[in-house]
Design a protein around this motif. Structure first.
Motif, PDB file in Angstrom:
ATOM      1  N   GLY A  42       0.967  -0.947   0.222  1.00 36.02           N
ATOM      2  CA  GLY A  42      -0.098   0.128  -0.119  1.00 36.02           C
ATOM      3  C   GLY A  42       0.873   1.465   0.088  1.00 36.02           C
ATOM      4  N   VAL A  43       0.181   2.293  -0.220  1.00 35.56           N
ATOM      5  CA  VAL A  43       0.661   3.787  -0.209  1.00 35.56           C
ATOM      6  C   VAL A  43       0.465   4.400   0.875  1.00 35.56           C
ATOM      7  CG1 VAL A  43       0.634   5.995  -1.440  1.00 35.56           C
ATOM      8  CG2 VAL A  43       0.558   3.821  -2.881  1.00 35.56           C
ATOM      9  N   GLN A  44       1.524   5.092   1.623  1.00 28.89           N
ATOM     10  CA  GLN A  44       1.060   5.533   2.903  1.00 28.89           C
ATOM     11  C   GLN A  44       0.536   7.115   2.708  1.00 28.89           C
ATOM     12  OE1 GLN A  44       4.032   4.828   5.615  1.00 28.89           O
ATOM     13  NE2 GLN A  44       3.786   6.945   6.784  1.00 28.89           N
ATOM     14  N   ALA A  45      -0.248   7.382   3.473  1.00 29.77           N
ATOM     15  CA  ALA A  45      -0.869   8.817   3.155  1.00 29.77           C
ATOM     16  C   ALA A  45      -1.352   9.501   4.365  1.00 29.77           C
ATOM     17  CB  ALA A  45      -1.721   8.804   2.011  1.00 29.77           C
ATOM     18  N   GLN A  68     -15.191   7.173   8.240  1.00 28.26           N
ATOM     19  CA  GLN A  68     -15.112   7.828   6.944  1.00 28.26           C
ATOM     20  C   GLN A  68     -13.898   8.710   6.856  1.00 28.26           C
ATOM     21  OE1 GLN A  68     -18.079  10.749   5.832  1.00 28.26           O
ATOM     22  NE2 GLN A  68     -18.329   9.863   3.603  1.00 28.26           N
ATOM     23  N   ILE A  69     -13.393   8.706   5.947  1.00 28.26           N
ATOM     24  CA  ILE A  69     -11.956   9.590   5.843  1.00 28.26           C
ATOM     25  C   ILE A  69     -11.620  10.031   4.599  1.00 28.26           C
ATOM     26  CG2 ILE A  69     -10.165   8.237   7.964  1.00 28.26           C
ATOM     27  CD1 ILE A  69      -9.018   6.853   5.436  1.00 28.26           C
ATOM     28  N   LYS A  70     -10.906  11.065   4.765  1.00 27.35           N
ATOM     29  CA  LYS A  70     -10.580  11.969   3.537  1.00 27.35           C
ATOM     30  C   LYS A  70      -8.966  11.676   3.252  1.00 27.35           C
ATOM     31  CE  LYS A  70     -10.245  16.268   1.024  1.00 27.35           C
ATOM     32  NZ  LYS A  70     -10.546  17.906   0.891  1.00 27.35           N
ATOM     33  N   VAL A  71      -8.515  10.933   2.247  1.00 22.21           N
ATOM     34  CA  VAL A  71      -7.077  10.764   2.031  1.00 22.21           C
ATOM     35  C   VAL A  71      -6.541  11.839   1.185  1.00 22.21           C
ATOM     36  CG1 VAL A  71      -5.398   8.937   1.124  1.00 22.21           C
ATOM     37  CG2 VAL A  71      -7.598   8.205   2.480  1.00 22.21           C
ATOM     38  N   GLU A  72      -5.258  12.338   1.764  1.00 25.14           N
ATOM     39  CA  GLU A  72      -4.443  13.250   0.938  1.00 25.14           C
ATOM     40  C   GLU A  72      -3.281  12.530   0.228  1.00 25.14           C
ATOM     41  OE1 GLU A  72      -3.784  15.672   4.277  1.00 25.14           O
ATOM     42  OE2 GLU A  72      -6.100  15.941   4.632  1.00 25.14           O
ATOM     43  N   SER A  73      -3.607  11.946  -0.919  1.00 20.59           N
ATOM     44  CA  SER A  73      -2.452  11.306  -1.694  1.00 20.59           C
ATOM     45  C   SER A  73      -1.425  12.373  -2.093  1.00 20.59           C
ATOM     46  CB  SER A  73      -2.990  10.461  -2.843  1.00 20.59           C
ATOM     47  OG  SER A  73      -3.523  11.424  -3.791  1.00 20.59           O
ATOM     48  N   LYS A  74      -0.264  11.746  -2.146  1.00 24.04           N
ATOM     49  CA  LYS A  74       0.988  12.336  -2.569  1.00 24.04           C
ATOM     50  C   LYS A  74       0.756  12.777  -3.914  1.00 24.04           C
ATOM     51  CE  LYS A  74       3.700  10.369   0.688  1.00 24.04           C
ATOM     52  NZ  LYS A  74       4.799   9.361   1.090  1.00 24.04           N
ATOM     53  N   ALA A  75      -0.009  12.039  -4.819  1.00 22.56           N
ATOM     54  CA  ALA A  75      -0.182  12.683  -6.231  1.00 22.56           C
ATOM     55  C   ALA A  75      -1.059  13.749  -6.243  1.00 22.56           C
ATOM     56  CB  ALA A  75      -0.428  11.516  -6.975  1.00 22.56           C
ATOM     57  N   GLY A  76      -1.558  14.164  -5.163  1.00 23.35           N
ATOM     58  CA  GLY A  76      -2.462  15.342  -5.195  1.00 23.35           C
ATOM     59  C   GLY A  76      -4.245  14.815  -5.510  1.00 23.35           C
ATOM     60  N   ASP A 106      -4.663   0.919  -1.072  1.00 22.37           N
ATOM     61  CA  ASP A 106      -4.516   0.042  -2.135  1.00 22.37           C
ATOM     62  C   ASP A 106      -4.132   0.973  -3.446  1.00 22.37           C
ATOM     63  OD1 ASP A 106      -4.026  -1.860  -4.093  1.00 22.37           O
ATOM     64  OD2 ASP A 106      -5.785  -3.241  -3.308  1.00 22.37           O
ATOM     65  N   PRO A 107      -3.166   0.816  -4.013  1.00 22.52           N
ATOM     66  CA  PRO A 107      -2.956   1.779  -5.176  1.00 22.52           C
ATOM     67  C   PRO A 107      -3.832   1.253  -6.481  1.00 22.52           C
ATOM     68  CG  PRO A 107      -0.936   0.772  -4.989  1.00 22.52           C
ATOM     69  CD  PRO A 107      -1.963   0.558  -3.787  1.00 22.52           C
TER      70      PRO A 107
END
Length: 123
Positions: A42-45, A68-76, A106-107
Motif C-alpha cells: 500500500g501507499v502511505q498517506a 469515513q476519511i479523506k485521504v490526501e494522496s501524494k499525487a494530489g 491500495d493503489p
C-alpha cells in the motif's frame, strides 16, 4: 421414517446457521488478507477523519466502527473512503471528526484503506 415439522424446521435452522458461520469466516479471512496486502504494497498517506460511528458488531468484545476519511494522496488526488475497523474505546475517543491519522491504501483500488497503527498487529 417420517419427519415432523419440528424436525424439518430444526434441520433448516441448523443448515442456515452453518452456512452463515462459513460465509462469515470466509469474509473475515478475505478482509485479513486484503489488510496484509495493503500493509505490504500500500501507499502511505495522511488522512482526516470525517465521521466515525459504531456498526453494532463486536469482535473479541471490541466494537467495530465505520470510519469515513479523506485521504490526501501524494499525487494530489484526494479522495474520500470508508473503512470498518475494530477499535478499543480508547482509540475511538481519540478519533473524532477532524483528527489527522496515518493510513495506507491500495493503489490498485484506492477505496480500500487501513489505519497504519491498526495494521501493525497483522504483521
Amino acid at each position: 421414517m417420517e419427519f415432523n415439522n419440528r424436525e424439518i424446521g430444526a434441520s433448516l435452522i441448523l443448515v442456515f446457521m452453518i452456512a452463515f458461520w462459513t460465509l462469515s469466516s470466509i469474509r473475515k479471512r478475505i478482509a485479513a488478507e486484503r489488510k496484509k496486502k495493503i500493509l505490504k504494497q500500500g501507499v502511505q498517506a495522511n488522512a482526516t477523519v470525517l465521521a466515525i460511528k459504531p456498526t453494532g458488531e463486536y469482535l473479541n468484545n471490541l466494537p467495530e466502527f465505520q470510519v469515513q476519511i479523506k485521504v490526501e494522496s501524494k499525487a494530489g488526488n484526494d479522495f474520500v473512503t470508508e473503512m470498518r475497523e475494530v477499535l478499543p474505546y480508547a482509540k475511538y475517543d481519540s478519533l473524532r471528526q477532524g483528527t489527522q491519522v496515518l493510513v495506507k491504501y491500495d493503489p490498485a483500488y484506492y477505496k480500500r484503506a487501513i489505519f497504519l497503527q491498526m495494521a501493525e498487529t497483522l504483521v
